[in-house]
Design a protein around this motif. Structure first.
Motif, mmCIF file in Angstrom:
data_model
loop_
_atom_site.group_PDB
_atom_site.id
_atom_site.type_symbol
_atom_site.label_atom_id
_atom_site.label_comp_id
_atom_site.label_asym_id
_atom_site.label_seq_id
_atom_site.Cartn_x
_atom_site.Cartn_y
_atom_site.Cartn_z
ATOM 1 N N LEU A 59 69.969 21.783 72.523
ATOM 2 C CA LEU A 59 70.690 22.721 71.656
ATOM 3 C C LEU A 59 72.155 22.839 72.059
ATOM 4 C CD1 LEU A 59 68.111 25.614 71.233
ATOM 5 C CD2 LEU A 59 68.939 24.095 69.441
ATOM 6 N N THR A 60 72.398 22.901 73.351
ATOM 7 C CA THR A 60 73.787 23.034 73.803
ATOM 8 C C THR A 60 74.561 21.735 73.644
ATOM 9 O OG1 THR A 60 73.143 22.585 76.089
ATOM 10 C CG2 THR A 60 73.260 24.897 75.411
ATOM 11 N N ALA A 61 73.865 20.611 73.487
ATOM 12 C CA ALA A 61 74.538 19.318 73.295
ATOM 13 C C ALA A 61 74.965 19.097 71.843
ATOM 14 C CB ALA A 61 73.633 18.183 73.748
ATOM 15 N N LEU A 62 74.475 19.939 70.940
ATOM 16 C CA LEU A 62 74.868 19.801 69.536
ATOM 17 C C LEU A 62 76.334 20.207 69.352
ATOM 18 C CD1 LEU A 62 71.686 21.274 67.820
ATOM 19 C CD2 LEU A 62 72.492 18.917 67.674
ATOM 20 N N PRO A 63 77.028 19.631 68.362
ATOM 21 C CA PRO A 63 78.426 19.993 68.127
ATOM 22 C C PRO A 63 78.552 21.412 67.575
ATOM 23 C CG PRO A 63 77.687 18.456 66.458
ATOM 24 C CD PRO A 63 76.579 18.563 67.460
ATOM 25 N N GLU A 64 79.683 22.016 67.812
ATOM 26 C CA GLU A 64 79.939 23.393 67.382
ATOM 27 C C GLU A 64 80.005 23.468 65.858
ATOM 28 O OE1 GLU A 64 80.033 27.238 68.140
ATOM 29 O OE2 GLU A 64 80.012 25.778 69.741
ATOM 30 N N ARG A 65 79.258 24.401 65.272
ATOM 31 C CA ARG A 65 79.250 24.616 63.826
ATOM 32 C C ARG A 65 79.318 26.105 63.551
ATOM 33 N NH1 ARG A 65 77.202 19.803 61.870
ATOM 34 N NH2 ARG A 65 79.012 18.564 62.401
ATOM 35 N N PRO A 66 80.479 26.644 63.301
ATOM 36 C CA PRO A 66 80.544 28.074 62.984
ATOM 37 C C PRO A 66 79.999 28.324 61.578
ATOM 38 C CG PRO A 66 82.733 27.103 62.911
ATOM 39 C CD PRO A 66 81.791 26.028 63.335
ATOM 40 N N THR A 67 78.792 28.826 61.485
ATOM 41 C CA THR A 67 78.172 29.124 60.202
ATOM 42 C C THR A 67 77.795 30.593 60.171
ATOM 43 O OG1 THR A 67 76.024 28.489 61.068
ATOM 44 C CG2 THR A 67 77.225 26.813 59.859
ATOM 45 N N VAL A 68 78.001 31.223 59.031
ATOM 46 C CA VAL A 68 77.652 32.627 58.861
ATOM 47 C C VAL A 68 76.758 32.740 57.636
ATOM 48 C CG1 VAL A 68 78.555 34.944 58.424
ATOM 49 C CG2 VAL A 68 79.805 33.371 59.901
ATOM 50 N N GLY A 69 75.670 33.461 57.765
ATOM 51 C CA GLY A 69 74.762 33.653 56.650
ATOM 52 C C GLY A 69 73.774 32.523 56.446
ATOM 53 N N ALA A 70 73.739 31.567 57.348
ATOM 54 C CA ALA A 70 72.808 30.443 57.249
ATOM 55 C C ALA A 70 72.566 29.883 58.648
ATOM 56 C CB ALA A 70 73.376 29.354 56.348
ATOM 57 N N THR A 71 71.556 29.046 58.761
ATOM 58 C CA THR A 71 71.358 28.354 60.029
ATOM 59 C C THR A 71 72.293 27.152 60.060
ATOM 60 O OG1 THR A 71 69.555 27.079 59.063
ATOM 61 C CG2 THR A 71 68.946 29.049 60.279
ATOM 62 N N PRO A 72 72.740 26.742 61.225
ATOM 63 C CA PRO A 72 73.641 25.591 61.301
ATOM 64 C C PRO A 72 72.958 24.319 60.796
ATOM 65 C CG PRO A 72 73.449 26.680 63.432
ATOM 66 C CD PRO A 72 72.466 27.317 62.522
ATOM 67 N N GLU A 73 73.738 23.450 60.180
ATOM 68 C CA GLU A 73 73.205 22.180 59.700
ATOM 69 C C GLU A 73 73.886 21.047 60.436
ATOM 70 O OE1 GLU A 73 73.455 21.858 55.479
ATOM 71 O OE2 GLU A 73 72.479 23.794 55.150
ATOM 72 N N PHE A 74 73.089 20.046 60.800
ATOM 73 C CA PHE A 74 73.593 18.893 61.535
ATOM 74 C C PHE A 74 73.122 17.621 60.859
ATOM 75 C CE2 PHE A 74 72.961 22.379 64.543
ATOM 76 C CZ PHE A 74 74.235 22.503 65.063
ATOM 77 N N THR A 75 73.860 16.547 61.069
ATOM 78 C CA THR A 75 73.466 15.256 60.511
ATOM 79 C C THR A 75 72.420 14.611 61.423
ATOM 80 O OG1 THR A 75 75.168 14.040 61.713
ATOM 81 C CG2 THR A 75 75.771 14.917 59.533
ATOM 82 N N ASP A 76 71.762 13.594 60.893
ATOM 83 C CA ASP A 76 70.769 12.874 61.688
ATOM 84 C C ASP A 76 71.411 12.247 62.922
ATOM 85 O OD1 ASP A 76 68.832 13.528 59.838
ATOM 86 O OD2 ASP A 76 69.001 11.623 58.751
ATOM 87 N N GLU A 77 72.628 11.747 62.776
ATOM 88 C CA GLU A 77 73.336 11.124 63.903
ATOM 89 C C GLU A 77 73.642 12.146 64.998
ATOM 90 O OE1 GLU A 77 74.479 10.757 60.654
ATOM 91 O OE2 GLU A 77 73.512 8.797 60.400
ATOM 92 N N GLU A 78 73.972 13.379 64.607
ATOM 93 C CA GLU A 78 74.262 14.422 65.597
ATOM 94 C C GLU A 78 72.996 14.822 66.350
ATOM 95 O OE1 GLU A 78 78.092 16.556 63.470
ATOM 96 O OE2 GLU A 78 76.069 17.154 62.874
#
Length: 140
Positions: A59-78
């Motif tokens: 989880l901490t290795a994922l890139p930073e995604r400031p999202t509000v009102g939703a869960t963060p979304e990441f690409t398959d590559e990330e």
């Protein structure tokens, strides 16, 4: 990425529950529980501990995604990059070069399994709140 303690706790519990649900019936009977709620505390702790060992560093290795009102979304590559970096670091910690000695097929299977757990944890997280719009009750 920075997650709150609550978000990470929910993610770890969701992955541990999925791991328990994936157990065959005879293994559940061996533990003495048919559902997560019936699971003895020590067995529940062991599942949570195993899930957190893989999930929290990923989880901490994922890139930073400031999202509000939703869960963060990441690409398959990330997801792949985060899972592979954690697995590589864990494998090479005791014996450098171990990750490279594992066959590419086995490495790919390990990364795929880690990505499934990571994706399940992120999807189980609650929607993120806007910290600037935090409303403090009058009694505080």
């Amino acid at each position: 990425m920075k997650f709150t303690e609550r978000e990470m706790t929910i993610a770890v519990e969701a992955v541990a529950r999925q791991a328990f649900e994936a157990l065959p019936g005879f293994m559940r009977r061996k533990v003495g529980a048919a559902s997560w709620e019936e699971l003895p505390k020590m067995s529940r702790y062991q599942l949570l501990s195993a899930a957190s060992t893989l999930l929290l560093p990923s989880l901490t290795a994922l890139p930073e995604r400031p999202t509000v009102g939703a869960t963060p979304e990441f690409t398959d590559e990330e997801y792949d990059a985060a899972a592979e970096s954690v697995l590589r670091e864990r494998t090479d910690r005791s014996d450098p070069g171990t990750w490279e000695r594992i066959s590419p097929r086995k490495r790919r299977k390990q990364v795929e399994a880690a990505v499934l757990a990571l994706r399940a944890g992120v999807e189980a997280m609650p929607h993120r709140q806007d910290p600037d719009a935090l409303i403090v009750p009058d009694h505080l």
